[in-house]
Design an enzyme around this catalytic site. Structure first.
Site, PDB file in Angstrom:
ATOM      1  N   MET A   1      40.856  62.343 -18.502  1.00 36.57           N
ATOM      2  CA  MET A   1      41.996  62.534 -16.759  1.00 36.57           C
ATOM      3  C   MET A   1      43.059  61.054 -17.161  1.00 36.57           C
ATOM      4  O   MET A   1      43.049  60.594 -16.264  1.00 36.57           O
ATOM      5  CB  MET A   1      41.242  62.455 -15.318  1.00 36.57           C
ATOM      6  CG  MET A   1      40.613  63.856 -15.795  1.00 36.57           C
ATOM      7  SD  MET A   1      39.581  63.243 -13.430  1.00 36.57           S
ATOM      8  CE  MET A   1      38.111  63.505 -14.080  1.00 36.57           C
TER       9      MET A   1
ATOM     10  N   SER B   1      27.676  64.730 -12.834  1.00 38.52           N
ATOM     11  CA  SER B   1      28.251  64.002 -13.739  1.00 38.52           C
ATOM     12  C   SER B   1      28.727  62.800 -13.097  1.00 38.52           C
ATOM     13  O   SER B   1      27.845  62.050 -12.218  1.00 38.52           O
ATOM     14  CB  SER B   1      30.400  64.218 -12.917  1.00 38.52           C
ATOM     15  OG  SER B   1      31.073  63.138 -12.479  1.00 38.52           O
TER      16      SER B   1
ATOM     17  N   MET C   1      40.299  72.833 -11.842  1.00 35.99           N
ATOM     18  CA  MET C   1      39.803  71.760 -11.007  1.00 35.99           C
ATOM     19  C   MET C   1      39.474  72.444  -9.871  1.00 35.99           C
ATOM     20  O   MET C   1      40.566  72.786  -8.813  1.00 35.99           O
ATOM     21  CB  MET C   1      40.502  70.796 -10.738  1.00 35.99           C
ATOM     22  CG  MET C   1      40.440  69.644 -11.990  1.00 35.99           C
ATOM     23  SD  MET C   1      38.947  68.823 -12.595  1.00 35.99           S
ATOM     24  CE  MET C   1      38.742  67.721 -10.795  1.00 35.99           C
TER      25      MET C   1
ATOM     26  N   MET D   1      38.905  58.731 -16.357  1.00 36.31           N
ATOM     27  CA  MET D   1      40.182  58.290 -15.447  1.00 36.31           C
ATOM     28  C   MET D   1      40.995  56.908 -16.069  1.00 36.31           C
ATOM     29  O   MET D   1      40.468  55.911 -16.151  1.00 36.31           O
ATOM     30  CB  MET D   1      39.815  57.806 -14.260  1.00 36.31           C
ATOM     31  CG  MET D   1      38.970  59.143 -13.155  1.00 36.31           C
ATOM     32  SD  MET D   1      38.366  58.849 -12.152  1.00 36.31           S
ATOM     33  CE  MET D   1      37.846  60.877 -11.947  1.00 36.31           C
TER      34      MET D   1
ATOM     35  N   HIS E   1      28.487  65.766 -17.375  1.00 38.67           N
ATOM     36  CA  HIS E   1      30.429  65.331 -17.570  1.00 38.67           C
ATOM     37  C   HIS E   1      30.345  64.474 -17.383  1.00 38.67           C
ATOM     38  O   HIS E   1      29.626  63.144 -16.400  1.00 38.67           O
ATOM     39  CB  HIS E   1      30.474  66.539 -15.950  1.00 38.67           C
ATOM     40  CG  HIS E   1      31.743  66.583 -15.519  1.00 38.67           C
ATOM     41  ND1 HIS E   1      32.480  67.340 -16.507  1.00 38.67           N
ATOM     42  CD2 HIS E   1      32.496  66.055 -14.846  1.00 38.67           C
ATOM     43  CE1 HIS E   1      33.894  67.429 -16.296  1.00 38.67           C
ATOM     44  NE2 HIS E   1      33.882  66.129 -15.383  1.00 38.67           N
TER      45      HIS E   1
ATOM     46  N   ASP F   1      35.194  72.061 -11.059  1.00 38.15           N
ATOM     47  CA  ASP F   1      34.773  70.990 -11.095  1.00 38.15           C
ATOM     48  C   ASP F   1      35.311  70.139  -9.329  1.00 38.15           C
ATOM     49  O   ASP F   1      36.695  70.041  -9.498  1.00 38.15           O
ATOM     50  CB  ASP F   1      35.529  70.613 -11.966  1.00 38.15           C
ATOM     51  CG  ASP F   1      34.900  68.805 -12.324  1.00 38.15           C
ATOM     52  OD1 ASP F   1      33.872  68.295 -11.431  1.00 38.15           O
ATOM     53  OD2 ASP F   1      35.634  67.769 -12.928  1.00 38.15           O
TER      54      ASP F   1
ATOM     55  N   ASP G   1      33.392  61.980 -16.843  1.00 43.68           N
ATOM     56  CA  ASP G   1      34.695  61.829 -16.651  1.00 43.68           C
ATOM     57  C   ASP G   1      35.623  60.800 -16.377  1.00 43.68           C
ATOM     58  O   ASP G   1      35.378  59.301 -15.773  1.00 43.68           O
ATOM     59  CB  ASP G   1      34.813  61.383 -14.273  1.00 43.68           C
ATOM     60  CG  ASP G   1      34.614  63.204 -13.917  1.00 43.68           C
ATOM     61  OD1 ASP G   1      35.015  63.816 -14.577  1.00 43.68           O
ATOM     62  OD2 ASP G   1      33.645  63.403 -13.416  1.00 43.68           O
TER      63      ASP G   1
ATOM     64  N   HIS H   1      35.502  65.380 -19.805  1.00 40.80           N
ATOM     65  CA  HIS H   1      36.798  65.883 -19.269  1.00 40.80           C
ATOM     66  C   HIS H   1      38.392  64.162 -19.179  1.00 40.80           C
ATOM     67  O   HIS H   1      37.634  62.973 -17.963  1.00 40.80           O
ATOM     68  CB  HIS H   1      36.799  65.702 -17.484  1.00 40.80           C
ATOM     69  CG  HIS H   1      37.120  66.276 -16.759  1.00 40.80           C
ATOM     70  ND1 HIS H   1      36.867  66.389 -15.406  1.00 40.80           N
ATOM     71  CD2 HIS H   1      38.337  66.483 -16.811  1.00 40.80           C
ATOM     72  CE1 HIS H   1      38.400  66.821 -14.841  1.00 40.80           C
ATOM     73  NE2 HIS H   1      39.128  66.661 -15.248  1.00 40.80           N
TER      74      HIS H   1
END
Ligand code: DX5
Ligand code: ZN
Length: 221
Positions: A70, A10, A139, A39, A35, A175, A37, A68
């Site tokens: 979020m 990540s 998660m 957010m 990966h 994750d 992330d 991913h």
């Protein structure tokens, strides 16, 4: 043949001012996933980057871009992330008004789709969608930050997803808190993809890290 899982580093734990070196480190480590992330500061108490960042790094990497999201109501941004060059877009059940519609939207761009749940969400929430997803992301920490401790009970969800998979071909990913101390249990639970942020970027020999971790071998086995 010996079983081996995918290690997905990540970039959350990378130095964002030198992201091209981080991508090169990931490539040289021997894995072919990264990966990403995303957010929004609403779904999780942290903010990272959006589609522009992914568009900018795409020409510098052939890695599989595992995004991913979020973010609240991710369907609003699926087109942007798909066009940025994500290979798989994963959304949270808890963030979607209409999960099926969101997954169909992702697929309409020819991109793989994934569904994720927080540690407090039961695995039954993803079960109605297992026929349409390419990946389920469990998660193992509360989403928002790297460097947290894996919650062992979350591995029960991985075992359940492996048990009921049958002929379906979704990947099971985990994750959060994956490191050399937890990898043996993670591996044995039946995951296909293990995300590793801080453990990967703290590893001196990243190639050895990926080689060992992909076979479920840590320091403390
Ligand atoms: C947390 C992120 C993770 C995070 C994992 O919300 O989804 O991908 O980067 O970090 P580590 O491996 O440090 O727990
Ligand atoms: Zn993640």
């Amino acid at each position: 043949m010996e079983r081996s899982i995918i290690i997905a580093p990540s970039v959350l734990s990378a130095d964002f001012s030198d992201i091209r070196s981080a991508l090169e480190d990931i490539r040289l480590s021997g894995t072919n996933w990264v990966h990403l992330d995303v957010m929004d500061g609403v779904f999780v108490p942290n903010i990272t980057f959006g589609p522009k960042f992914i568009t900018d790094i795409r020409p510098h990497s052939d890695l599989f871009f595992d995004a991913h999201l979020m973010i609240e109501e991710p369907v609003r941004f699926v087109e942007h992330f798909a066009k940025a060059g994500c290979d798989c877009i994963t959304v949270h059940t808890e963030a979607c008004e209409d999960i099926r519609d969101t997954l169909e939207n992702i697929k309409s761009y020819g991109v793989e789709c994934g569904l994720s749940i927080r540690p407090s969400t039961p695995v039954s929430e993803v079960e109605p969608y297992l026929d349409m997803v390419d990946l389920v992301l469990i998660m193992s920490v509360n989403p928002g930050f790297g460097g947290q401790t894996l919650i062992p009970e979350t591995l029960d969800k991985v075992r359940r997803l492996a048990d009921i998979r049958g002929s379906r071909d979704y990947f099971i990913s985990i994750d959060g808190g994956v490191n050399s101390s937890t990898i043996a249990d993670v591996f044995d639970s039946g995951v296909d993809v293990a995300v590793a942020g801080s453990a990967f970027f703290n590893a001196k020999d990243k190639r050895a890290f990926v080689q060992k971790m992909s076979r479920g071998q840590g320091d403390l086995r």
